[in-house]
Design an enzyme around this catalytic site. Structure first.
Site: not given
Ligand SMILES: NC(=O)c1ccc[n+]([C@@H]2O[C@H](COP(=O)([O-])OP(=O)(O)OC[C@H]3O[C@@H](n4cnc5c(N)ncnc54)[C@H](OP(=O)(O)O)[C@@H]3O)[C@@H](O)[C@H]2O)c1
Length: 295
Positions: A125, A36, A11, A129, A60
């Protein structure tokens, strides 16, 4: 400035790639096939190959419930990957913007959390983090850690898209009303990162450290759903009955903080960054979602 973005399929990563970067920015976006995070050698190789001035880590392991039974994988991506990334940045003279989460807190504080409050994650999780944050701090002084909450976008898997889907299919929805926090649009996080990157690019007096950044205001998951359903009804005439339930009525493998509210004063003071009201950003994303027939 050359900037390396990791996690471009997510996202925040997607929004970073389409954000309004200043002219002269050289953006390199990489996804899991190239880097990765669970394979640290690919992380160091990418930093060495591209030699960026700044890396933004938007990767993440974000499956909060799955992480309970998959702790090792969550720690590999959320702790070991960032640890290696920060070390590679230190070795190459690059700065790092790393994204973290409200889930580093246990949610028992009766007020918004500040950056100085003690961490106490409730689940795997959050713990992974938190360990990632600590690893970044230990390896690289030139870091900005941005903690955010309740992230959504017009793409990817998130609460807004789930509510729109269920809202069209179901007569009744039961949504938790005793967890408090602030929804944050991924595009607002990307805009904040563009501003921080500009300051890093200018080079003088960067206030490195940990910051909170979320949508302005607060609500509950129930209030968030209510807002989505208002718009769904306006667009389609359909709206499910929305019932408020307690966290105890909706057991999940991972416990979640009852209070996810983050105090965002520090980022406003240090960088002049303030997010829009969460309702305004949600309107914008719903405009995009409800105008697309595929959503
Ligand atoms: N989502 C929430 O509600 C939320 C809330 C608080 C904080 N955050 C933080 O915000 C940040 C961005 O989150 P988001 O919502 O954009 O997450 P997301 O949509 O779930 O995207 C996660 C990204 O991480 C990649 N990823 C996962 N495992 C990987 C690996 N082994 N190697 C390389 N890439 C990998 C995924 O790639 P693939 O497509 O290949 O899986 C995807 O591009 C993260 O740090 C998360 O912890 C998120």
């Amino acid at each position: 400035m050359k900037i390396l973005i990791l996690g471009t399929s997510g996202q925040v990563g997607t929004e970073l790639m389409r954000a309004a970067w200043p002219p002269g920015t050289e953006l390199v976006g990489l996804a899991r096939p190239e880097v990765d995070m669970a394979r640290p050698e690919t992380v160091a190789a990418a930093v060495a190959e591209h030699a960026p001035a700044l890396v933004v880590n938007a990767t993440a392991y974000t499956a909060v419930d799955k992480a309970e039974g998959d702790r090792e994988a969550a720690f590999a991506v959320n702790r070991d990957g960032p640890a290696r990334l920060a070390a590679a940045c230190a070795a190459r003279g690059a700065a790092l913007i790393h994204i973290s989460t409200d889930y580093v807190f246990d949610g028992t504080k009766p007020a918004p959390y500040t950056e100085d409050d003690p961490v106490a994650p409730l689940g795997a999780y959050g713990a992974s983090k938190e360990a990632g944050e600590a690893a970044v701090r230990a390896a690289l002084p030139r870091h900005v850690i941005l903690r955010t909450s309740w992230v959504y976008a017009a793409h990817g898997a998130n609460f807004v898209k789930t509510m729109l889907r269920f809202g069209r299919e179901r007569e009744e929805m039961r949504v938790v009303a005793d967890q408090h926090g602030a929804p944050t649009a991924a595009s607002d996080i990307a805009a904040a990162i563009v501003t921080i990157a500009g300051r890093i690019s200018a080079g003088n007096d960067v206030p490195w450290g940990t910051y909170h950044f979320t949508g302005t205001g607060e609500t509950t998951w129930h209030g968030f759903a209510e807002r989505v359903f208002q718009r769904l009804e306006a667009a389609t005439g359909r709206r499910p009955r929305l019932l408020a339930i307690a966290t105890a009525d909706y057991p999940t493998p991972a416990r979640r903080p009852a209070n996810s509210r983050l105090d965002c004063t520090r980022i406003r003071t240090a960088f002049g960054i303030a997010a829009p009201l969460w309702e305004d950003s949600l309107e914008r994303v719903l405009d995009e979602l409800l105008s697309s027939p595929a959503s």
